[in-house]
Design a protein around this motif. Sequence first.
Motif, PDB file in Angstrom:
ATOM      1  N   VAL A 252       0.678  -1.188   0.127  1.00 29.93           N
ATOM      2  CA  VAL A 252       0.083   0.011   0.163  1.00 29.93           C
ATOM      3  C   VAL A 252       0.660   1.545   0.160  1.00 29.93           C
ATOM      4  O   VAL A 252       0.432   2.292  -0.798  1.00 29.93           O
ATOM      5  CB  VAL A 252      -1.046   0.019   1.078  1.00 29.93           C
ATOM      6  CG1 VAL A 252      -1.804   1.097   1.179  1.00 29.93           C
ATOM      7  CG2 VAL A 252      -1.841  -1.235   1.255  1.00 29.93           C
ATOM      8  N   LEU A 256       0.166   4.985  -2.236  1.00 34.31           N
ATOM      9  CA  LEU A 256      -0.212   6.065  -1.788  1.00 34.31           C
ATOM     10  C   LEU A 256       0.619   7.112  -2.159  1.00 34.31           C
ATOM     11  O   LEU A 256       0.329   8.142  -2.586  1.00 34.31           O
ATOM     12  CB  LEU A 256      -0.030   6.105  -0.080  1.00 34.31           C
ATOM     13  CG  LEU A 256      -1.123   6.885   0.432  1.00 34.31           C
ATOM     14  CD1 LEU A 256      -2.495   6.565  -0.034  1.00 34.31           C
ATOM     15  CD2 LEU A 256      -0.849   6.935   2.046  1.00 34.31           C
ATOM     16  N   TRP A 297      15.968  12.305  12.693  1.00 30.26           N
ATOM     17  CA  TRP A 297      16.306  11.137  13.676  1.00 30.26           C
ATOM     18  C   TRP A 297      17.462  11.240  14.821  1.00 30.26           C
ATOM     19  O   TRP A 297      17.004  10.905  15.768  1.00 30.26           O
ATOM     20  CB  TRP A 297      16.814   9.877  12.696  1.00 30.26           C
ATOM     21  CG  TRP A 297      15.634   9.023  12.091  1.00 30.26           C
ATOM     22  CD1 TRP A 297      15.160   9.163  10.838  1.00 30.26           C
ATOM     23  CD2 TRP A 297      14.770   8.047  12.769  1.00 30.26           C
ATOM     24  NE1 TRP A 297      14.095   8.396  10.740  1.00 30.26           N
ATOM     25  CE2 TRP A 297      13.866   7.754  11.751  1.00 30.26           C
ATOM     26  CE3 TRP A 297      14.751   7.281  13.974  1.00 30.26           C
ATOM     27  CZ2 TRP A 297      12.792   6.729  12.086  1.00 30.26           C
ATOM     28  CZ3 TRP A 297      13.841   6.294  14.386  1.00 30.26           C
ATOM     29  CH2 TRP A 297      13.004   6.088  13.327  1.00 30.26           C
ATOM     30  N   PRO A 302      10.349  11.183  16.363  1.00 27.99           N
ATOM     31  CA  PRO A 302       9.698  10.049  15.769  1.00 27.99           C
ATOM     32  C   PRO A 302       9.011  10.496  14.258  1.00 27.99           C
ATOM     33  O   PRO A 302       7.894  10.191  14.311  1.00 27.99           O
ATOM     34  CB  PRO A 302       9.016   9.515  16.599  1.00 27.99           C
ATOM     35  CG  PRO A 302       8.332  10.701  17.530  1.00 27.99           C
ATOM     36  CD  PRO A 302       9.149  11.730  17.462  1.00 27.99           C
ATOM     37  N   LEU A 303       9.909  10.750  13.372  1.00 26.54           N
ATOM     38  CA  LEU A 303       9.427  11.065  12.296  1.00 26.54           C
ATOM     39  C   LEU A 303      10.117  10.537  10.922  1.00 26.54           C
ATOM     40  O   LEU A 303      11.396  10.174  11.064  1.00 26.54           O
ATOM     41  CB  LEU A 303       9.488  12.653  11.978  1.00 26.54           C
ATOM     42  CG  LEU A 303       8.195  13.416  12.113  1.00 26.54           C
ATOM     43  CD1 LEU A 303       8.365  15.023  11.686  1.00 26.54           C
ATOM     44  CD2 LEU A 303       7.002  13.151  11.281  1.00 26.54           C
ATOM     45  N   ASN A 304       9.488   9.845   9.886  1.00 28.33           N
ATOM     46  CA  ASN A 304      10.209   9.467   8.958  1.00 28.33           C
ATOM     47  C   ASN A 304       9.725  10.018   7.480  1.00 28.33           C
ATOM     48  O   ASN A 304       8.726  10.715   7.311  1.00 28.33           O
ATOM     49  CB  ASN A 304      10.458   8.141   8.778  1.00 28.33           C
ATOM     50  CG  ASN A 304       8.879   7.357   8.674  1.00 28.33           C
ATOM     51  OD1 ASN A 304       8.094   7.657   8.108  1.00 28.33           O
ATOM     52  ND2 ASN A 304       8.790   5.864   8.939  1.00 28.33           N
ATOM     53  N   ASP A 306       8.306   8.713   4.723  1.00 26.17           N
ATOM     54  CA  ASP A 306       6.796   8.484   4.466  1.00 26.17           C
ATOM     55  C   ASP A 306       5.901   9.251   5.360  1.00 26.17           C
ATOM     56  O   ASP A 306       4.888   9.769   4.581  1.00 26.17           O
ATOM     57  CB  ASP A 306       6.780   6.950   4.819  1.00 26.17           C
ATOM     58  CG  ASP A 306       7.441   6.249   3.686  1.00 26.17           C
ATOM     59  OD1 ASP A 306       7.542   6.596   2.718  1.00 26.17           O
ATOM     60  OD2 ASP A 306       7.606   4.907   4.005  1.00 26.17           O
ATOM     61  N   MET A 307       5.912   9.530   6.582  1.00 26.75           N
ATOM     62  CA  MET A 307       5.116  10.233   7.389  1.00 26.75           C
ATOM     63  C   MET A 307       4.860  11.813   6.735  1.00 26.75           C
ATOM     64  O   MET A 307       3.891  12.146   6.896  1.00 26.75           O
ATOM     65  CB  MET A 307       5.587  10.137   8.844  1.00 26.75           C
ATOM     66  CG  MET A 307       5.144   8.825   9.395  1.00 26.75           C
ATOM     67  SD  MET A 307       5.967   8.564  10.829  1.00 26.75           S
ATOM     68  CE  MET A 307       5.198   9.543  12.125  1.00 26.75           C
ATOM     69  N   TYR A 310       2.956  11.611   3.695  1.00 25.33           N
ATOM     70  CA  TYR A 310       1.708  11.503   3.935  1.00 25.33           C
ATOM     71  C   TYR A 310       0.969  12.624   4.522  1.00 25.33           C
ATOM     72  O   TYR A 310      -0.203  13.119   4.123  1.00 25.33           O
ATOM     73  CB  TYR A 310       1.291  10.162   4.904  1.00 25.33           C
ATOM     74  CG  TYR A 310       1.987   8.853   4.318  1.00 25.33           C
ATOM     75  CD1 TYR A 310       1.892   8.665   3.124  1.00 25.33           C
ATOM     76  CD2 TYR A 310       2.417   7.916   5.464  1.00 25.33           C
ATOM     77  CE1 TYR A 310       2.695   7.470   2.728  1.00 25.33           C
ATOM     78  CE2 TYR A 310       2.853   6.812   4.837  1.00 25.33           C
ATOM     79  CZ  TYR A 310       2.934   6.369   3.650  1.00 25.33           C
ATOM     80  OH  TYR A 310       3.496   5.217   3.200  1.00 25.33           O
ATOM     81  N   ALA A 311       1.597  13.544   5.379  1.00 26.78           N
ATOM     82  CA  ALA A 311       1.263  14.407   5.962  1.00 26.78           C
ATOM     83  C   ALA A 311       0.844  15.705   4.967  1.00 26.78           C
ATOM     84  O   ALA A 311      -0.044  16.261   4.968  1.00 26.78           O
ATOM     85  CB  ALA A 311       1.960  15.228   7.049  1.00 26.78           C
ATOM     86  N   LEU A 313       0.374  14.944   2.033  1.00 26.66           N
ATOM     87  CA  LEU A 313      -0.690  14.400   0.916  1.00 26.66           C
ATOM     88  C   LEU A 313      -2.337  15.166   1.768  1.00 26.66           C
ATOM     89  O   LEU A 313      -2.787  15.384   1.153  1.00 26.66           O
ATOM     90  CB  LEU A 313      -0.692  13.135   1.039  1.00 26.66           C
ATOM     91  CG  LEU A 313      -1.915  12.438   0.126  1.00 26.66           C
ATOM     92  CD1 LEU A 313      -2.139  12.971  -1.536  1.00 26.66           C
ATOM     93  CD2 LEU A 313      -1.463  10.801   0.022  1.00 26.66           C
ATOM     94  N   ILE A 314      -2.244  14.735   2.989  1.00 27.24           N
ATOM     95  CA  ILE A 314      -3.666  15.098   3.571  1.00 27.24           C
ATOM     96  C   ILE A 314      -3.588  16.829   3.588  1.00 27.24           C
ATOM     97  O   ILE A 314      -4.675  17.298   3.282  1.00 27.24           O
ATOM     98  CB  ILE A 314      -3.129  14.723   5.127  1.00 27.24           C
ATOM     99  CG1 ILE A 314      -3.159  13.119   5.174  1.00 27.24           C
ATOM    100  CG2 ILE A 314      -4.586  15.334   6.092  1.00 27.24           C
ATOM    101  CD1 ILE A 314      -3.153  12.804   6.501  1.00 27.24           C
TER     102      ILE A 314
END
Lengths: 355, 288
Positions: A252, A256, A297, A302-304, A306-307, A310-311, A313-314
Amino acid sequence: MRKAWLRSYVGNLVGVAVLAAMFFPLPLLVDEALLYVLGMAFLFVLLSISWDLVTGYTGVVNLGLTVFVGLGGYTSGLLQEAGRLKGTELAFISELSGLPVYATILIGGLVAAAVGLAIGAATLRLKGWYFALVTAILPLVFVQTTYVWKDIFGGEEGFVVHASLGTTVVEKYYAALAMLLVCLVCVLAVTASRIGMRWRAVREDEVLAEALGFSTTRYRVAAFVLSSFIAGVAGAATVHYRLVANNDLYDVPLLLLVILAVVVGGAGTVWGPVAGGLIVFSVKNWWLKPLVYGYIWPAGIPLNDDMILYAALIAIAILRPHGLWGSLVKMPKALSHRFNRGPIQPKIPLSRAGR
Amino acid sequence: MLSPEILITILIYGGTLGGVLALLSSGFTMIFGVVRILNMAHGAFFATGAYIAYTIVASLGTAPVFATALAAILVGAIGAAMYRALLAHIKRLEATVIIVTLALALILEQLLLIRFGEHGLNLSPIVAGVVEIFTIPISAIRVLALAFSVVTLALLAVFITRTRTGKEIVAASQNLEGAVIIGLHIEKLFLLSVFISSVLAGLGGALYAQVYGVNPFLVLRVLVLAFAIVIFGGLGSLKGSVVASFIMGYIIILVTMLLGARWSEMVALMTIIAVLVIRPNGLFGVRD
């Protein structure tokens, strides 16, 4: 109609030529690491074009795109590493060893297209919501196959493929670029043709399209099969580019990322996904990953990568619900038109009341 | 070949799984039926419920039953916040809602992965030990989870059919325009539906973790199970999703016993897809 078609077609060809002229001399200018990422980005662009053909052009939300990416990738990978099939019913394939890599990539695309035909014919009769849900189930089923037949597909680790798109990074880069340009010319020709016009008609008004006498399901299936073929070819090419067949092709997060690319570039166009795909993939792999693993890091956040995507995208979807360039306007309108026909939907703009 | 012992084991095991799945999917179908959004983050709420309950037990040392209840309510609050902050303005753009909630689900999955790692965790159960049913030992939490699910679903049914607010929710799902005209506060009903739906997901997740354990990949795995169940039962039909959940639970348990666990979900999902091809609107789906 013929004149307009010719004009848009010539315009598109100029666009392809500009794209080629932009990326052709690049190996002289930039280092191999960036070339490698760009070559992968070209193959990723194939996916965003492919997703947009079904969702942007014919207006149904396809959440099963990665099924075809994985099918193409595993088919071509297994044809090159046919030794993995020994001891199964498919052992006869292992006698076919020595096929050229482009032949197996093509076979990968054809297998994906055949499965796409079967899935599309069975599911595109379903109403929009059901179609989205059924296609969303499929990637998980296919991910499971890689665990169930672990000896063949290699489970989570996948397997190494030795047949490569090219012996050097520069060769691979040009191979990927060539595939992108060929695909682009074909897709632009189809979308500018009568078929492309009918796809858009199906998206804009299903009832009117049926009344004009052409089967909306059949045109959607055609778009779905073409999309599956491109996704299969892209998946196969990716396997021979990075030399590993792995079940992240089915998963998935890849879907995305493709959706993000189309939303950034604009759905229902061909050039939008091209721009969006190049931007999103390069940003993720060239800029965001070093940023995350170099600064975020170590700082203990705690962020990577992908996150963050995605944020983004939102944020884009909410702040600009019609897409970054406004071209998503057509898709939601067509969709809500189809879904809102029941008695359940309000004519009063309730969503505004809360604003 | 089918001894009574095996039969009773299948009956209880399938029932437990079916009950937990019913909590999961009734919330998913309810949000669709009332608000008309497909909440792709529903599986993430399920997993988050389990991890919140785990964190409460681990850090505060409270009784698991209290942690379970608190986790369910907290997940309800997360769901309501998501609806208010993200979805309220865009809920009529169906494709956008799918994309936003799917992105949210994957953000939550990544957070859980970073915070708790990819290995499974076990939540200490509300009741430990085994009970004997017709001399067959079965862990008590399985029976309790089944009982909890059935009671919760019964309460939901009573709420929807017997109370004023419940009837208003049904009215809104049947005819939104009419509901607005007779003066129902639609946005409040939507928010309440999302809250209830998320509470059910959180409760289901906390119970699931006590029986089977939890890992971050549940976010997508149970989401896909919920999809299969609601399309099988008929989108928007609570009754359909409950019946389909138990069918799904029994299929998974049967396949696990006959073929092995790695086949279970694949066979279950293929069965549902096959049924759907024959019956495109599911068991109780509304034809439109």
